[in-house]
Design a protein around this motif. Structure first.
Motif, PDB file in Angstrom:
ATOM      1  N   PHE A 118      32.680  36.071  16.153  1.00 24.52           N
ATOM      2  CA  PHE A 118      34.145  36.117  16.332  1.00 24.52           C
ATOM      3  C   PHE A 118      34.844  36.253  14.981  1.00 24.52           C
ATOM      4  CE2 PHE A 118      34.298  33.488  20.535  1.00 24.52           C
ATOM      5  CZ  PHE A 118      34.150  34.643  21.272  1.00 24.52           C
ATOM      6  N   VAL A 119      34.445  35.391  14.031  1.00 18.65           N
ATOM      7  CA  VAL A 119      35.143  35.408  12.729  1.00 18.65           C
ATOM      8  C   VAL A 119      34.858  36.735  12.019  1.00 18.65           C
ATOM      9  CG1 VAL A 119      35.533  34.229  10.535  1.00 18.65           C
ATOM     10  CG2 VAL A 119      34.958  32.886  12.554  1.00 18.65           C
ATOM     11  N   MET A 120      33.582  37.135  12.036  1.00 14.99           N
ATOM     12  CA  MET A 120      33.220  38.388  11.361  1.00 14.99           C
ATOM     13  C   MET A 120      33.983  39.567  11.951  1.00 14.99           C
ATOM     14  SD  MET A 120      31.237  38.566   8.822  1.00 14.99           S
ATOM     15  CE  MET A 120      30.053  37.661   7.874  1.00 14.99           C
ATOM     16  N   SER A 121      34.067  39.628  13.277  1.00 11.51           N
ATOM     17  CA  SER A 121      34.718  40.812  13.851  1.00 11.51           C
ATOM     18  C   SER A 121      36.231  40.775  13.624  1.00 11.51           C
ATOM     19  CB  SER A 121      34.349  41.029  15.318  1.00 11.51           C
ATOM     20  OG  SER A 121      34.757  39.916  16.035  1.00 11.51           O
ATOM     21  N   CYS A 122      36.821  39.587  13.590  1.00  9.50           N
ATOM     22  CA  CYS A 122      38.270  39.523  13.319  1.00  9.50           C
ATOM     23  C   CYS A 122      38.568  39.890  11.867  1.00  9.50           C
ATOM     24  CB  CYS A 122      38.816  38.138  13.639  1.00  9.50           C
ATOM     25  SG  CYS A 122      38.873  37.792  15.402  1.00  9.50           S
ATOM     26  N   LEU A 123      37.712  39.419  10.939  1.00 10.64           N
ATOM     27  CA  LEU A 123      37.975  39.686   9.516  1.00 10.64           C
ATOM     28  C   LEU A 123      37.593  41.108   9.123  1.00 10.64           C
ATOM     29  CD1 LEU A 123      36.682  36.420   7.795  1.00 10.64           C
ATOM     30  CD2 LEU A 123      39.055  37.140   8.046  1.00 10.64           C
ATOM     31  N   GLY A 124      36.532  41.627   9.763  1.00 14.19           N
ATOM     32  CA  GLY A 124      35.964  42.923   9.357  1.00 14.19           C
ATOM     33  C   GLY A 124      36.954  44.066   9.418  1.00 14.19           C
ATOM     34  N   SER A 125      37.929  43.955  10.301  1.00 15.60           N
ATOM     35  CA  SER A 125      38.863  45.075  10.475  1.00 15.60           C
ATOM     36  C   SER A 125      40.063  45.001   9.522  1.00 15.60           C
ATOM     37  CB  SER A 125      39.366  45.076  11.920  1.00 15.60           C
ATOM     38  OG  SER A 125      39.957  43.827  12.189  1.00 15.60           O
ATOM     39  N   ARG A 126      40.129  43.974   8.694  1.00 16.78           N
ATOM     40  CA  ARG A 126      41.291  43.831   7.801  1.00 16.78           C
ATOM     41  C   ARG A 126      41.043  44.546   6.476  1.00 16.78           C
ATOM     42  NH1 ARG A 126      43.116  42.129  12.302  1.00 16.78           N
ATOM     43  NH2 ARG A 126      44.148  40.123  12.474  1.00 16.78           N
ATOM     44  N   PRO A 127      41.825  45.580   6.172  1.00 17.92           N
ATOM     45  CA  PRO A 127      41.567  46.381   4.969  1.00 17.92           C
ATOM     46  C   PRO A 127      41.769  45.628   3.658  1.00 17.92           C
ATOM     47  CG  PRO A 127      43.563  47.122   6.100  1.00 17.92           C
ATOM     48  CD  PRO A 127      42.951  46.065   6.960  1.00 17.92           C
ATOM     49  N   SER A 128      42.398  44.465   3.714  1.00 17.17           N
ATOM     50  CA  SER A 128      42.634  43.726   2.470  1.00 17.17           C
ATOM     51  C   SER A 128      41.437  42.878   2.050  1.00 17.17           C
ATOM     52  CB  SER A 128      43.858  42.837   2.637  1.00 17.17           C
ATOM     53  OG  SER A 128      43.751  42.124   3.833  1.00 17.17           O
TER      54      SER A 128
END
Ligand code: AFP
Length: 337
Positions: A87-97
């Motif tokens: 969950f955490v990886m997939s939520c963070l992975g899409s953030r370009p920053s």
């Protein structure tokens, strides 16, 4: 107010502020802010809501118990460790920053972007701390730390190996009788509670301060015989002073109680874990930053130094930990020196 002027709808009422609005407000007050930080915190908040739901229905969906594998620390992974990590990886992975992410559950950090494409920040997290307590309904938590990315440093590990003083934000989410999000962005500590009816974290306490003292110590006393002498001396002293003992065995839950009620949490070096058990970057640094921002302290048990000043040499390194009310950490330190 003159009689002919109507009061604004919010006058006299309690203001409701969500985590999102709180962060946006902070960014609006920070000159040159780009909003990238808000995106990261919103990703963590989204993952936290998904994890909170899974924790609540774990028994029903039969996702309690061992996953069958072990993590880099040799600890048995729970099914929910793996789910929370995803969950955490997939939520963070899409953030370009975000340039680099590292999870306590994974052997290696993940380099998402580098060089000129590199994002501004790195996120280090423990997706589900205390997970061995899940089967018995005890509070567990997610802990995170946000660092700046230096595009001139190559390699994910080298990028992340920054002392805790360099953290730009840190926090935890406690999945307990309510879901609580505690956050610092280096300007005090704020506490939010998830309102499940509207799906938002609502600000319940701004500029939270830990009590200066509190006669509670929190330690796994079964390990006492293998602690360095000073810890035993402290415990003997505390017991003559009428202290109480409280130990949940779930770091986030023990820290949350300490933050609200005061006292001290200790995980000293032991024979089994001579460096201490807790991980510097995933657990000790973010909690030490929160404690300091709330007016408390965080030191290591061994060299009696400030946790935040340790220079990490590996991302999974462990440390001993003494965190809590300033006076209580001083009481422990006095017995160690
Ligand atoms: P788990 O995530 O394997 O349950 O470990 C929890 C933890 O890292 C931390 O949350 C506790 O404070 C600590 O271990 C408890 O360790 P002891 O069982 O040795 O007291």
């Amino acid at each position: 107010m003159p009689e002919n002027v109507q009061a604004p709808p919010s006058a006299g009422r309690q203001r409701i502020l969500s985590l999102q609005s709180h962060i946006l407000q902070g960014e609006a007050n920070a000159p040159g802010s780009t909003g990238e930080f808000t995106w990261i915190l919103s990703a963590i908040a989204l993952a936290a809501k998904a994890i909170a739901y899974k924790v609540r229905v774990a028994r029903i969906e039969d996702v309690l118990g061992d996953h069958g594998g072990s993590n880099v620390h040799g600890e048995t992974q729970q099914k929910l460790d793996v789910i929370a990590n995803e969950f955490v990886m997939s939520c963070l992975g899409s953030r370009p920053s975000i340039a680099v992410v590292a999870s306590e559950e994974d052997d290696e950090p993940t380099l998402l972007r580098k060089g000129a494409d590199g994002g501004k920040y790195c996120v280090v997290f423990d997706p589900l701390d205390g997970s061995s307590n899940l089967d018995v309904g005890v509070g567990v938590g997610t802990i995170f730390s946000i660092l700046k990315n230096d595009p001139n440093v190559h390699g994910a590990v080298e990028t992340l190996c920054q002392p805790g003083t360099k953290q730009v934000a840190a926090g935890y989410v406690l999945y307990g009788s309510s879901t609580v999000f505690v956050l610092t962005t280096g300007n005090g500590v704020d506490m939010f509670v998830l309102d499940p009816a509207i799906g938002s974290f609502i600000l319940v306490k701004s500029q939270l301060k830990i009590p200066a003292g509190g006669k509670i110590y929190s330690v796994n006393e079964a390990n006492r015989r293998t602690f360095p002498d000073g810890f035993g001396k402290y415990l003997d002293w505390a017991q003559t002073q009428g202290y109480s003992s409280r130990y949940i065995g779930s770091f986030v839950a023990d820290v949350h109680r300490t933050l609200l009620k005061g006292g001290v949490f200790l995980y000293p070096p032991t024979r089994k874990n001579p460096e201490g058990k807790l991980r510097l970057m995933y657990e000790a640094n973010p909690i030490a930053m929160l404690m300091e921002q709330a007016g408390g302290k965080g030191i290591t048990g061994s060299a009696v130094g400030r946790i935040l000043e340790i220079q990490p040499t590996s991302i999974h390194q462990r440390t001993s930990v003494v965190v809590g009310s300033a006076d209580e950490v001083d009481n422990v330190a006095r017995h160690l020196s």
